[in-house]
Design a protein around this motif. Structure first.
Motif, PDB file in Angstrom:
ATOM      1  N   CYS A  44      36.756 -52.375 -14.690  1.00 30.94           N
ATOM      2  CA  CYS A  44      37.731 -53.280 -14.056  1.00 30.94           C
ATOM      3  C   CYS A  44      38.831 -52.490 -13.350  1.00 30.94           C
ATOM      4  CB  CYS A  44      38.337 -54.211 -15.102  1.00 30.94           C
ATOM      5  SG  CYS A  44      37.189 -55.431 -15.771  1.00 30.94           S
ATOM      6  N   GLY A  45      39.290 -51.420 -13.977  1.00 28.90           N
ATOM      7  CA  GLY A  45      40.354 -50.617 -13.386  1.00 28.90           C
ATOM      8  C   GLY A  45      39.937 -49.974 -12.076  1.00 28.90           C
ATOM      9  N   MET A  46      38.731 -49.414 -12.026  1.00 31.45           N
ATOM     10  CA  MET A  46      38.265 -48.767 -10.802  1.00 31.45           C
ATOM     11  C   MET A  46      38.015 -49.778  -9.690  1.00 31.45           C
ATOM     12  SD  MET A  46      38.154 -45.447 -11.192  1.00 31.45           S
ATOM     13  CE  MET A  46      39.762 -45.776 -11.881  1.00 31.45           C
ATOM     14  N   VAL A  47      37.454 -50.932 -10.046  1.00 32.16           N
ATOM     15  CA  VAL A  47      37.187 -51.970  -9.044  1.00 32.16           C
ATOM     16  C   VAL A  47      38.500 -52.506  -8.467  1.00 32.16           C
ATOM     17  CG1 VAL A  47      36.316 -54.313  -8.715  1.00 32.16           C
ATOM     18  CG2 VAL A  47      34.933 -52.628  -9.938  1.00 32.16           C
ATOM     19  N   MET A  48      39.451 -52.828  -9.337  1.00 34.59           N
ATOM     20  CA  MET A  48      40.734 -53.356  -8.872  1.00 34.59           C
ATOM     21  C   MET A  48      41.491 -52.315  -8.050  1.00 34.59           C
ATOM     22  SD  MET A  48      41.131 -56.481  -9.611  1.00 34.59           S
ATOM     23  CE  MET A  48      42.883 -56.637  -9.315  1.00 34.59           C
ATOM     24  N   LEU A  75      37.666 -38.378 -19.399  1.00 31.69           N
ATOM     25  CA  LEU A  75      36.639 -39.207 -18.765  1.00 31.69           C
ATOM     26  C   LEU A  75      37.243 -40.039 -17.632  1.00 31.69           C
ATOM     27  CD1 LEU A  75      33.794 -40.421 -18.611  1.00 31.69           C
ATOM     28  CD2 LEU A  75      34.473 -42.034 -20.409  1.00 31.69           C
ATOM     29  N   GLY A  76      38.359 -40.709 -17.895  1.00 30.31           N
ATOM     30  CA  GLY A  76      39.006 -41.520 -16.870  1.00 30.31           C
ATOM     31  C   GLY A  76      39.500 -40.691 -15.700  1.00 30.31           C
ATOM     32  N   LEU A  77      40.066 -39.512 -15.993  1.00 28.68           N
ATOM     33  CA  LEU A  77      40.569 -38.638 -14.934  1.00 28.68           C
ATOM     34  C   LEU A  77      39.445 -38.210 -13.997  1.00 28.68           C
ATOM     35  CD1 LEU A  77      43.127 -35.781 -15.322  1.00 28.68           C
ATOM     36  CD2 LEU A  77      41.015 -35.370 -14.091  1.00 28.68           C
ATOM     37  N   LEU A  78      38.320 -37.774 -14.565  1.00 24.88           N
ATOM     38  CA  LEU A  78      37.211 -37.303 -13.732  1.00 24.88           C
ATOM     39  C   LEU A  78      36.561 -38.453 -12.966  1.00 24.88           C
ATOM     40  CD1 LEU A  78      35.463 -34.568 -15.903  1.00 24.88           C
ATOM     41  CD2 LEU A  78      37.090 -34.311 -14.043  1.00 24.88           C
ATOM     42  N   LEU A  79      36.495 -39.638 -13.567  1.00 25.20           N
ATOM     43  CA  LEU A  79      35.962 -40.793 -12.840  1.00 25.20           C
ATOM     44  C   LEU A  79      36.872 -41.152 -11.660  1.00 25.20           C
ATOM     45  CD1 LEU A  79      34.705 -43.144 -15.698  1.00 25.20           C
ATOM     46  CD2 LEU A  79      33.305 -41.974 -13.996  1.00 25.20           C
ATOM     47  N   GLY A  80      38.190 -41.147 -11.897  1.00 23.10           N
ATOM     48  CA  GLY A  80      39.122 -41.427 -10.809  1.00 23.10           C
ATOM     49  C   GLY A  80      39.021 -40.400  -9.697  1.00 23.10           C
ATOM     50  N   LEU A  81      38.924 -39.128 -10.068  1.00 23.21           N
ATOM     51  CA  LEU A  81      38.797 -38.065  -9.076  1.00 23.21           C
ATOM     52  C   LEU A  81      37.508 -38.228  -8.273  1.00 23.21           C
ATOM     53  CD1 LEU A  81      39.871 -35.394  -7.922  1.00 23.21           C
ATOM     54  CD2 LEU A  81      38.615 -34.202  -9.730  1.00 23.21           C
ATOM     55  N   THR A  82      36.420 -38.582  -8.961  1.00 20.49           N
ATOM     56  CA  THR A  82      35.137 -38.765  -8.283  1.00 20.49           C
ATOM     57  C   THR A  82      35.183 -39.920  -7.298  1.00 20.49           C
ATOM     58  OG1 THR A  82      33.923 -37.881 -10.189  1.00 20.49           O
ATOM     59  CG2 THR A  82      32.685 -39.236  -8.629  1.00 20.49           C
ATOM     60  N   PHE A  83      35.735 -41.057  -7.719  1.00 18.54           N
ATOM     61  CA  PHE A  83      35.779 -42.225  -6.833  1.00 18.54           C
ATOM     62  C   PHE A  83      36.739 -42.015  -5.660  1.00 18.54           C
ATOM     63  CE2 PHE A  83      34.279 -44.799 -10.615  1.00 18.54           C
ATOM     64  CZ  PHE A  83      33.013 -44.997 -10.078  1.00 18.54           C
ATOM     65  N   SER A  84      37.757 -41.186  -5.851  1.00 25.88           N
ATOM     66  CA  SER A  84      38.656 -40.907  -4.728  1.00 25.88           C
ATOM     67  C   SER A  84      37.918 -40.178  -3.609  1.00 25.88           C
ATOM     68  CB  SER A  84      39.845 -40.064  -5.198  1.00 25.88           C
ATOM     69  OG  SER A  84      39.444 -38.741  -5.514  1.00 25.88           O
ATOM     70  N   ILE A  85      36.839 -39.487  -3.976  1.00 27.23           N
ATOM     71  CA  ILE A  85      36.024 -38.768  -2.990  1.00 27.23           C
ATOM     72  C   ILE A  85      34.905 -39.657  -2.451  1.00 27.23           C
ATOM     73  CG2 ILE A  85      34.513 -36.775  -2.607  1.00 27.23           C
ATOM     74  CD1 ILE A  85      36.093 -35.354  -4.843  1.00 27.23           C
ATOM     75  N   ILE A 129      44.233 -39.972  -3.733  1.00 26.31           N
ATOM     76  CA  ILE A 129      43.632 -39.290  -4.876  1.00 26.31           C
ATOM     77  C   ILE A 129      44.483 -39.471  -6.131  1.00 26.31           C
ATOM     78  CG2 ILE A 129      44.740 -37.076  -4.334  1.00 26.31           C
ATOM     79  CD1 ILE A 129      42.202 -35.708  -5.325  1.00 26.31           C
ATOM     80  N   TYR A 130      45.815 -39.472  -5.977  1.00 25.98           N
ATOM     81  CA  TYR A 130      46.694 -39.652  -7.132  1.00 25.98           C
ATOM     82  C   TYR A 130      46.565 -41.060  -7.706  1.00 25.98           C
ATOM     83  CZ  TYR A 130      48.805 -35.312  -5.491  1.00 25.98           C
ATOM     84  OH  TYR A 130      49.003 -34.019  -5.092  1.00 25.98           O
ATOM     85  N   LEU A 131      46.422 -42.044  -6.830  1.00 25.94           N
ATOM     86  CA  LEU A 131      46.263 -43.422  -7.303  1.00 25.94           C
ATOM     87  C   LEU A 131      44.953 -43.595  -8.078  1.00 25.94           C
ATOM     88  CD1 LEU A 131      47.539 -45.410  -4.183  1.00 25.94           C
ATOM     89  CD2 LEU A 131      48.681 -45.152  -6.388  1.00 25.94           C
ATOM     90  N   TYR A 132      43.893 -42.962  -7.612  1.00 24.89           N
ATOM     91  CA  TYR A 132      42.613 -43.056  -8.314  1.00 24.89           C
ATOM     92  C   TYR A 132      42.678 -42.360  -9.670  1.00 24.89           C
ATOM     93  CZ  TYR A 132      39.479 -45.331  -5.015  1.00 24.89           C
ATOM     94  OH  TYR A 132      38.836 -46.264  -4.235  1.00 24.89           O
ATOM     95  N   ILE A 133      43.281 -41.183  -9.705  1.00 22.69           N
ATOM     96  CA  ILE A 133      43.392 -40.460 -10.975  1.00 22.69           C
ATOM     97  C   ILE A 133      44.250 -41.246 -11.960  1.00 22.69           C
ATOM     98  CG2 ILE A 133      44.371 -38.399 -12.054  1.00 22.69           C
ATOM     99  CD1 ILE A 133      43.494 -36.811  -9.608  1.00 22.69           C
ATOM    100  N   LEU A 134      45.374 -41.790 -11.474  1.00 24.38           N
ATOM    101  CA  LEU A 134      46.240 -42.584 -12.335  1.00 24.38           C
ATOM    102  C   LEU A 134      45.510 -43.820 -12.854  1.00 24.38           C
ATOM    103  CD1 LEU A 134      49.054 -43.058 -13.524  1.00 24.38           C
ATOM    104  CD2 LEU A 134      49.677 -44.226 -11.401  1.00 24.38           C
ATOM    105  N   ALA A 135      44.741 -44.469 -11.979  1.00 27.02           N
ATOM    106  CA  ALA A 135      43.982 -45.657 -12.401  1.00 27.02           C
ATOM    107  C   ALA A 135      42.942 -45.294 -13.450  1.00 27.02           C
ATOM    108  CB  ALA A 135      43.313 -46.304 -11.191  1.00 27.02           C
ATOM    109  N   GLY A 136      42.267 -44.149 -13.270  1.00 25.91           N
ATOM    110  CA  GLY A 136      41.263 -43.724 -14.254  1.00 25.91           C
ATOM    111  C   GLY A 136      41.882 -43.410 -15.600  1.00 25.91           C
TER     112      GLY A 136
END
Length: 362
Positions: free
Chosen positions: A49-53, A189-199, A3-10
């Motif tokens: 690109c960030g979320m896909v990578m 926006l990036g934080l919430l997208l990262g949190l969502t994709f981590s789930i 979850i931390y990696l996804y939030i950081l990426a977002g």
């Protein structure tokens, strides 16, 4: 950690996109009169690109070279969708911001951010097919695709609502605080997208049994002759295709070393040598050795009370029929064939249990 990696990426993707947009606007002067047309595509492309990578590298943490190789097509798709969605959202926002139209600014921003979030969800959902063999199952692919798009769209709506609330609050504060509005908003926006994709991108907890020792290929494969032909004498280990299938070869039924049996999410799988009743048929074992009881994310091994001594879990032989085990990731299950006249050593059949979907590319 995931979850931390996804939030950081977002967060980092959103801020990188915003900084690139500022570079084009201030240093190059690209479309200075229409800032949204420049800024929105940069942010959409960077987030996609960030979320896909991030998903590709998390799925292959020990294989960076492989990740870079398989990332080419997903990145091209992410860039294309990000560019298209960014231009559309930026164009719509720029038109609605015109003084002649007088459309409410919060609604315009919500629409723009919704399109950005949806494009990121589309990119993540579509590109999953290029870096995961699990996506070969059409049902699973469309389920993941819908969840990605819906989750990203919902996250962008929440981000826009939070940003408008903060913006309203900052309106009563000193003017110097307003300079952080845009980067703060896109960071949310990036934080919430990262949190969502981590789930939504969490590993699929469909269990799998990977065949090992004892399942070496020793003869002609019936499928080489006719895929619909069933074995006559049941001399080879095989699966009941009505409830089981192999991860990377859905048409096969014979168990061979290296193949992984996808287990159902719930239900009971019977292991033994009973021709009509065993879901995992292994010749030489007792008619009914054990059952695998599957409940959501748990798999429980229930040995037959009269055949428990044929079972070994992680190198430890079961001592009674009451020795029920809850299996964990990477547990090794070993089954011993019955001793018969003329056979000095029993034959060994070994599986490795996975508590999440076994993806051969991961």
């Amino acid at each position: 950690m995931r979850i931390y990696l996804y939030i950081l990426a977002g967060l980092s993707s959103a801020l990188i996109g915003w900084n690139i947009g500022q570079f084009f606007l201030t240093d190059i002067g690209l479309f200075k009169e229409f800032p949204e047309v420049t800024l929105f595509p940069c942010i959409a492309i960077s987030l996609a690109c960030g979320m896909v990578m991030n998903e590709i590298f998390i799925s292959n943490p020990t294989r960076p070279k492989l990740s870079w190789r398989i990332a080419k097509t997903p990145l091209l798709i992410a860039v294309g969708l990000g560019t298209l969605a960014g231009l559309i959202s930026g164009g719509i926002s720029q038109i609605l911001f015109l003084p002649q139209i007088r459309f409410p600014t919060p609604i315009v921003r919500i629409i723009g951010w919704l399109l950005i979030g949806a494009s990121v969800g589309l990119a993540e959902g579509l590109t999953w097919r290029w870096h995961s063999m699990e996506a070969g199952d059409p049902k699973r692919f469309w389920q993941r695709f819908k969840v990605s798009v819906l989750g990203a769209s919902t996250a962008s709506l929440f981000a826009a609502a939070i940003f408008e609330l903060i913006r309203t609050t900052l309106g009563a504060m000193p003017a110097e605080f307003k300079g952080v509005e845009d980067p703060l908003g896109f960071s949310i926006l990036g934080l919430l997208l990262g949190l969502t994709f981590s789930i939504t991108n969490s590993p699929s907890y469909l269990g799998a049994l990977r065949a090992g020792t004892g399942f070496e290929y020793t003869g002609e494969n019936y499928e080489d002759i006719d895929p619909n032909l069933q074995p006559v004498n049941k001399s080879s280990p095989c699966i009941d295709k009505s409830i089981l299938k192999f991860v990377n070869n859905g048409d096969a039924y014979e168990i061979e070393e290296g193949l992984s049996i996808q287990l159902p999410g719930t239900g009971t799988v019977r292991i033994g040598s009973a021709v009509k009743k065993a879901n995992i048929y292994i010749p030489g074992l007792p008619l009914h050795v054990a059952d695998l009881e599957l409940k959501n994310r748990d798999a429980i091994l229930k040995p037959n009370r009269v055949a428990f001594n044929c079972i070994e879990v992680n190198g430890e032989r079961l001592t009674s029929g009451d020795d029920i085990r809850r299996l964990k990731h990477n547990y090794v299950l070993t089954f011993y064939s019955e001793k018969k006249d003329g056979i000095k050593e029993p034959k060994i059949y070994r599986f490795v249990y996975y508590n999440r979907f076994l993806d051969p590319q991961a």
